[in-house]
Structure formats: structure tokens, C-alpha cells
Write a protein that holds these residues in place. Structure first.
Motif, PDB file in Angstrom:
ATOM      1  N   ASN A 124       0.767  -1.124   0.001  1.00 37.72           N
ATOM      2  CA  ASN A 124      -0.058  -0.071  -0.067  1.00 37.72           C
ATOM      3  C   ASN A 124       0.943   1.269  -0.010  1.00 37.72           C
ATOM      4  O   ASN A 124       0.490   2.192  -0.751  1.00 37.72           O
ATOM      5  CB  ASN A 124      -0.796  -0.020   1.425  1.00 37.72           C
ATOM      6  N   ARG A 125       1.795   1.185   0.642  1.00 42.65           N
ATOM      7  CA  ARG A 125       2.693   2.308   0.868  1.00 42.65           C
ATOM      8  C   ARG A 125       3.627   2.705  -0.575  1.00 42.65           C
ATOM      9  O   ARG A 125       3.520   3.896  -0.805  1.00 42.65           O
ATOM     10  CB  ARG A 125       3.837   2.226   1.951  1.00 42.65           C
ATOM     11  N   GLU A 154      -1.351   6.902   1.865  1.00 47.18           N
ATOM     12  CA  GLU A 154      -1.628   5.349   1.871  1.00 47.18           C
ATOM     13  C   GLU A 154      -3.062   5.098   2.282  1.00 47.18           C
ATOM     14  O   GLU A 154      -3.756   4.148   1.954  1.00 47.18           O
ATOM     15  CB  GLU A 154      -0.417   5.025   3.094  1.00 47.18           C
TER      16      GLU A 154
END
Length: 216
Positions: free
Chosen positions: A168-169, A179
Motif C-alpha cells: 500500500n505504501r 496510503e
């Protein structure tokens, strides 16, 4: 004398790798050139050792088998990928074949069948477990149903990065969003595709043609 088939074994379970290595190491027709515990390591080992056949598990921590298959194909690797896994569901079979796997066998296959399959894969021939062949034939006879609600452009972008192994980051950094926004997009994707996690979302997206190996 024919050169031995150069084989790379990819599985996250050491016991499975040891068993497969022992099976093929005793046959002069094969040379086990390396082992890998996940997709990312498989890509590194394939680039280093140039195997003829990659014996690939699918469900592994880190980079999964489908992603690794797609990246091998995208890199124009000459290696043929023979999937060897426990699973024969549509969500496993279809993405692997669409990503570019030459064959698909289950881990309960007899030793002789596995040996023949690896040799066939080295020749570029497709080998499918009977249950897998049945699923593919059934899918060809049954038209795909379109998604009830289409994914937005941003949702597709997020899902594409997830399919390529991004966290996600990492996806947030690539798309210049937070994020938290990535997580929101993924929740919308899950709802639209009727799934509960990242792996299932990627599998369904490949199945429906929303994602394709090497792109979208």
C-alpha cells in the motif's frame, strides 16, 4: 547425448524443495540449477542460472507465483514455467495460464507423470492435470459475466500496482496519494469484485480480463 534439462525449483516449503531436488538429482536427464523460496528469488535465480524449466508453486509469501510468471514472460525469459501446486480452483488456474505458464500440475501427481511433464515443458509443450484441463474447457464453454460495477481508472491503477507486488505504501508513493487513500480504493475494489483480500482481487481481475500479464 542430449543435454540435461536445467531445472529451477520454486516453493516456499524447504521439505518440498528437498523432495523435488532429490527426485530429479538422481536422473541424468535433469540438472537442478537452483532453488527459490518465493517469486522474487525465482526471478533472480532464473536470470543467474538460465534454467530450461521453472517448476513454480503459486501461493507463496512475498511475490506469488502468478506475478513471477508474468514478470518472466515480460522479461522475455526463455524458461518454460510448469506450475506445481496443491490448488486447482479457477482463481488459481486461470491467472497462471493467462500469465504464461506452459503447464499446470498438482502436487499429488505421480513421479513418472511429473518427470514426463517437465520434459514436455522443456520442449514447449503444454501439460495440464486432468482436473485443470476440465476447468479450462468448462470456462471456454461458459461466457464470462461482466462485472456488475466497473472499476474506476484510479482503482485499476491501484490494483495494477498490487498485482505487480507493490505494498500500500509503495502504491501510494507511485501514485502520489496517501496510503489511506490506497486502502480506500482497495476496499472499493473488493466490494465491486466481491472479494475480501488482495490476492483474491488480483485473481478475479485477471479472470475477468481487467488485468493482463505485463500490463492491464
Amino acid at each position: 547425448m542430449t543435454d540435461p534439462v536445467r531445472l529451477l525449483i520454486v516453493d516456499d516449503h524447504p521439505v518440498v524443495r528437498d523432495g523435488l531436488r532429490g527426485m530429479f538429482a538422481g536422473d541424468p536427464g535433469f540438472e537442478v540449477v537452483g532453488e527459490a523460496a518465493d517469486g522474487a528469488e525465482a526471478l533472480t535465480m532464473a536470470a543467474r542460472h538460465h534454467p530450461d524449466v521453472v517448476l513454480m508453486d503459486l501461493r507463496m509469501p512475498g511475490m506469488d507465483g502468478v506475478t513471477a510468471i508474468g514478470r518472466l514472460v515480460a522479461a522475455d525469459s526463455p524458461a518454460k514455467v510448469l506450475v506445481l501446486t496443491t490448488y486447482d480452483t479457477d482463481a488459481d488456474v486461470l491467472p497462471a495460464i493467462e500469465a504464461g505458464a506452459t503447464g499446470y500440475l498438482l502436487k499429488d501427481a505421480p513421479r513418472d507423470e511429473l518427470v514426463r511433464a517437465v520434459r514436455a515443458a522443456a520442449r514447449g509443450e503444454s501439460v495440464l492435470a486432468p482436473s485443470v484441463a476440465g476447468r479450462l474447457m468448462g470456462r471456454l464453454r461458459t461466457p464470462r459475466q461482466p462485472a456488475e460495477e466497473p472499476l474506476s481508472q484510479r482503482e485499476l491503477e491501484v490494483l495494477t500496482l498490487v498485482a505487480r507486488g507493490s505494498s500500500n505504501r509503495e502504491a501510494a508513493a507511485r501514485l502520489f496519494i496517501s496510503e489511506a487513500t490506497v486502502k480506500t480504493h482497495l476496499l472499493h475494489v473488493y466490494a465491486k469484485l466481491g472479494v475480501n483480500d488482495r490476492a483474491a482481487a488480483v485473481a478475479v481481475a485477471y479472470d475477468r480480463g481487467l488485468l493482463t500479464p505485463g500490463g492491464r
